[in-house]
Design a protein around this motif. Structure first.
Motif: not given
Length: 261
Positions: A97-102, A113-116
């Motif tokens: 699972l990849d999450a990208v903060l836009l 901005v950041a990634e989890w």
């Protein structure tokens, strides 16, 4: 990589018995207004520029984001963010699972901005949907807000892979504002490509998985032979999350970054 071109824009194509047609391109039409031609040149890049502007109906091959340049697109210092657009999620259980903060910067550029990321193969166990939801919220509280001493940005919504039905339900139950990701792949790729080519999409160096995936994100030769523009489905989780986020929030940022892609 040089594109394999079926016919150039100057070629005569045999279209029927005794008949020929000449392939045209968007740059050689003398009836187009020069200002419109300039606008077209600023609209299409890479594969689509070769096709729609030069008239080369070439295969989709090689790197998808061939305009990506680490020196231009990767940043170590983020500007103030005027809008926290979304947390974009490409969902996976056995896959990561990849999450990208836009966010939209004060300089009218989009920023990853950041990634989890949670890779169950590396971590040694899978997480439940509830655990994913909780960990994402906990992680967001730790993310530094650029140009301040504060932490914990509040994105307007969570954009989720439209096929992740169970996770969408869980996120909604946990209080997230959930939005289905726009998953028109070719259109999304074209939009991301345009933003990169214009220098209006930048990525924080902390987004390691995203930066690892972009250079290797390639077109599928097997699909290209069938006339289909489809990327290879390998190591694309962060790239997919970025594409979902940018395409889905377009109405939020289009005013500051007008693109026609």
């Amino acid at each position: 990589m040089r594109p394999r071109t079926r016919r150039s824009s100057a070629s005569c194509l045999r279209v029927g018995a005794g008949r020929r047609a000449r392939a045209a391109n968007g740059l050689g039409n003398p009836y187009l207004d020069p200002a419109y031609v300039s606008w077209l040149k600023s609209t299409y890049f890479g594969l689509w520029y070769r096709r729609y502007m030069l008239g080369h109906w070439c295969f989709a091959e090689g790197a998808v984001f061939d305009m990506f340049d680490e020196q231009q697109h990767v940043v170590d210092i983020l500007p103030p963010i005027t809008q926290w657009l979304c947390l974009a999620v490409d969902y996976g259980t056995t896959n990561p699972l990849d999450a990208v903060l836009l966010g939209l910067g004060v300089d009218s550029c989009l920023y990853a901005v950041a990634e989890w990321r949670w890779d169950s193969r590396l971590e040694g166990r899978q997480l439940t949907d509830a655990e994913y939801s909780r960990k994402l919220r906990e992680w967001l509280r730790t993310v530094k807000i650029p140009a301040s001493s504060l932490r914990g940005p509040a994105p307007k919504c969570m954009v989720i892979d439209p096929s992740a039905t169970s996770f969408k339900v869980q996120a909604w139950q946990d209080g997230w504002t959930v939005t289905d990701g726009v998953n028109a792949v070719a259109d999304g790729i074209r939009l991301v490509s345009t933003l990169l080519a214009l220098g209006r999409l930048k990525i924080d160096r902390s987004c390691k998985s995203l930066l690892d995936e972009i250079p290797g994100y390639s077109w599928s030769e097997a699909h290209a032979e069938r006339g289909e523009d489809v990327p290879v489905k390998v190591d694309d989780h962060a790239v997919d999350a970025l594409r979902y986020g940018i395409a889905t929030t377009r109405a939020m940022w289009q005013q500051w970054i007008p693109v026609a892609a």
